[in-house]
Scaffold this active site. Sequence first.
Site, PDB file in Angstrom:
ATOM      1  N   HIS A 222       0.709  -1.321  -0.076  1.00 18.74           N
ATOM      2  CA  HIS A 222       0.213  -0.046  -0.043  1.00 18.74           C
ATOM      3  C   HIS A 222       0.872   1.295   0.112  1.00 18.74           C
ATOM      4  O   HIS A 222       0.896   2.086  -1.036  1.00 18.74           O
ATOM      5  CB  HIS A 222      -1.074   0.092   1.139  1.00 18.74           C
ATOM      6  CG  HIS A 222      -1.859  -1.166   1.277  1.00 18.74           C
ATOM      7  ND1 HIS A 222      -2.556  -1.592   0.143  1.00 18.74           N
ATOM      8  CD2 HIS A 222      -2.059  -2.161   2.063  1.00 18.74           C
ATOM      9  CE1 HIS A 222      -3.159  -2.831   0.252  1.00 18.74           C
ATOM     10  NE2 HIS A 222      -2.903  -3.039   1.683  1.00 18.74           N
TER      11      HIS A 222
ATOM     12  N   ASP B 233      -5.150  -8.683  -3.454  1.00 25.14           N
ATOM     13  CA  ASP B 233      -5.315  -8.508  -1.954  1.00 25.14           C
ATOM     14  C   ASP B 233      -6.664  -9.066  -1.262  1.00 25.14           C
ATOM     15  O   ASP B 233      -6.786 -10.189  -1.123  1.00 25.14           O
ATOM     16  CB  ASP B 233      -5.416  -6.721  -1.600  1.00 25.14           C
ATOM     17  CG  ASP B 233      -5.491  -6.658  -0.255  1.00 25.14           C
ATOM     18  OD1 ASP B 233      -5.539  -7.395   0.625  1.00 25.14           O
ATOM     19  OD2 ASP B 233      -5.166  -5.393   0.096  1.00 25.14           O
TER      20      ASP B 233
HETATM   21  C1  NGQ Z   1      -5.529  -7.585   6.278  1.00 26.41           C
HETATM   22  N1  NGQ Z   1      -5.926  -6.046   4.707  1.00 26.41           N
HETATM   23  O1  NGQ Z   1      -4.506  -7.919   6.931  1.00 26.41           O
HETATM   24  O2  NGQ Z   1      -6.378  -8.163   5.761  1.00 26.41           O
HETATM   25  C2  NGQ Z   1      -5.545  -6.075   5.878  1.00 26.41           C
HETATM   26  C3  NGQ Z   1      -6.618  -5.582   6.972  1.00 26.41           C
HETATM   27  C4  NGQ Z   1      -5.175  -4.819   8.742  1.00 26.41           C
HETATM   28  C5  NGQ Z   1      -5.709  -4.755   4.140  1.00 26.41           C
HETATM   29  N2  NGQ Z   1      -4.911  -3.815   4.814  1.00 26.41           N
HETATM   30  C6  NGQ Z   1      -6.187  -5.836   8.393  1.00 26.41           C
HETATM   31  N3  NGQ Z   1      -6.051  -4.424   2.895  1.00 26.41           N
HETATM   32  O3  NGQ Z   1      -4.514  -3.964   8.275  1.00 26.41           O
HETATM   33  O4  NGQ Z   1      -5.259  -4.444  10.186  1.00 26.41           O
HETATM   34 ZN    ZN Z   2      -3.101  -6.961   2.939  1.00 27.66          ZN
END
Ligand code: NGQ
Ligand code: ZN
Length: 466
Positions: free
Chosen positions: A283, A334
């Site tokens: 990101h 993702d």
């Molecule tokens: C994840 N996903 O680990 O699935 C993360 C969200 C977080 C994205 N960042 C959870 N798109 O970052 O704590």
């Molecule tokens: Zn992620």
Amino acid sequence: MTTHRLLAAAALLPDGWARDVLLEIGVDGTLTGVTPDAAVLPAARHAAPAKGPVLPGMPNLHSHAFQRAMAGLTERAGQGGAAAEDSFWSWRQVMYGFVERLTPPLVEAIAGQLYVEMLKAGFTAVAEFHYLHHDPDGAPYADPAEMSERVLEAARHAGIGITHLPVLYAQGGFGAQPPRPGQRRFLHSLDRYARLLERLAARHRADPQFRLGIAPHSLRAVTPELLRDAIAALDALDPASPIHIHIAEQTLEVEDCMAWSGQRPVEWLMANQPVDPRWCLVHATHMTELETRNLARSGAVAGLCPTTEANLGDGFFPAGPYLSAGGAIGIGSDSHISVSPVEELRWLEYGQRLLQRRRNRLAGASGSVGADLYRAALAGGATALGRPIGRLAQGARADLLVLDGEHPALCGKSGDTLIDALVFAGNSNPVRDVMVGGRWVVEEGHHHAEEAMLARFRGAMATLAA
Ligand code: NGQ
Ligand code: ZN
């Protein structure tokens, strides 16, 4: 030894488009020869003709496989609290609820379907950022690598290359906050984490479709000491293997990092770790101009996931300045609300057009936006996955796509214009055949295991809906 030969009337090579390319493939799945203008060579006589233009397969540098089963289920206002407050953080709460119900067979079924979809869309390798390790109470399974093995089995069955990134998760937020109940299934001590890495390396190291790396989940989820020690544990196995981390995706994360350290997340990481091409910063949405320039110069790969970043309301990655400064990028699907290299690249560019009210924002050396972004994502994706992929060259894996050159979006087009059309024209998939490691996994748009995988996935979705 060469097992088979493929002759492509047009193929994208590292130096550009070439004609009559003879691709020779060895028993181990690597390219043993790549020869342009080979139509008249004796070796080309017995080569099978590719049925359309050939591109290197795209690496998918960021995946949370289980989230494929949540796609479409988080689009109702107010699911994670007050509708007006719907955000990344309320989505995460909904996601944690979903995680509670997943079992190893469900995860394998979901990942199998996802990987078939990736291959059909033109992703030939994936970096799986894997954090669902334990049972619902947070206790390790009898085999602590159970969930990893399920994901790897799905990849093997589908025939996709995989860089497996077991996630290190240890705290609920910056400054050693206690983990939250929804995070129990993710947690490791350093000791257990190191043993998981050793076990996975011992079992899979010899597989040319596999690479091991690590994923400290985010600066929110690990202490500086743990980050350092986890990298040391990885270095003991393989000091060149990839390190991926989520970073600076949300503004709240930036604020919390400032409050904890006085520095922004990318700034902190660059000051405290030797960030280089071994690193993939996933990101990296919220950066100052200085951070953007420094990251670009580091050689690390920015892991961009434009459809998920849009879906979660993250913001815009500073793609213009970053690419101008020579920054490396790759793309990931993702959360899998979309599984398509085309859509990721398209929205990377469209985000910039909408912001700047101009066109053709991210063109590079060739001037063709689609072609330059495709090439950039091949190179950065290969670096991030730490495997010899993303290029049709001797010694690289034979991972490639054959497009349908007569598809309405592509007919009459060639060279970089063909890739521009692939990226920007139409919504039906013109990927015809897909080869991974020298083996055809998709032929005439059909994956060899798609029916079996879909049946298992439907069963999994029925279980989850019950
Ligand atoms: C994840 N996903 O680990 O699935 C993360 C969200 C977080 C994205 N960042 C959870 N798109 O970052 O704590
Ligand atoms: Zn992620």
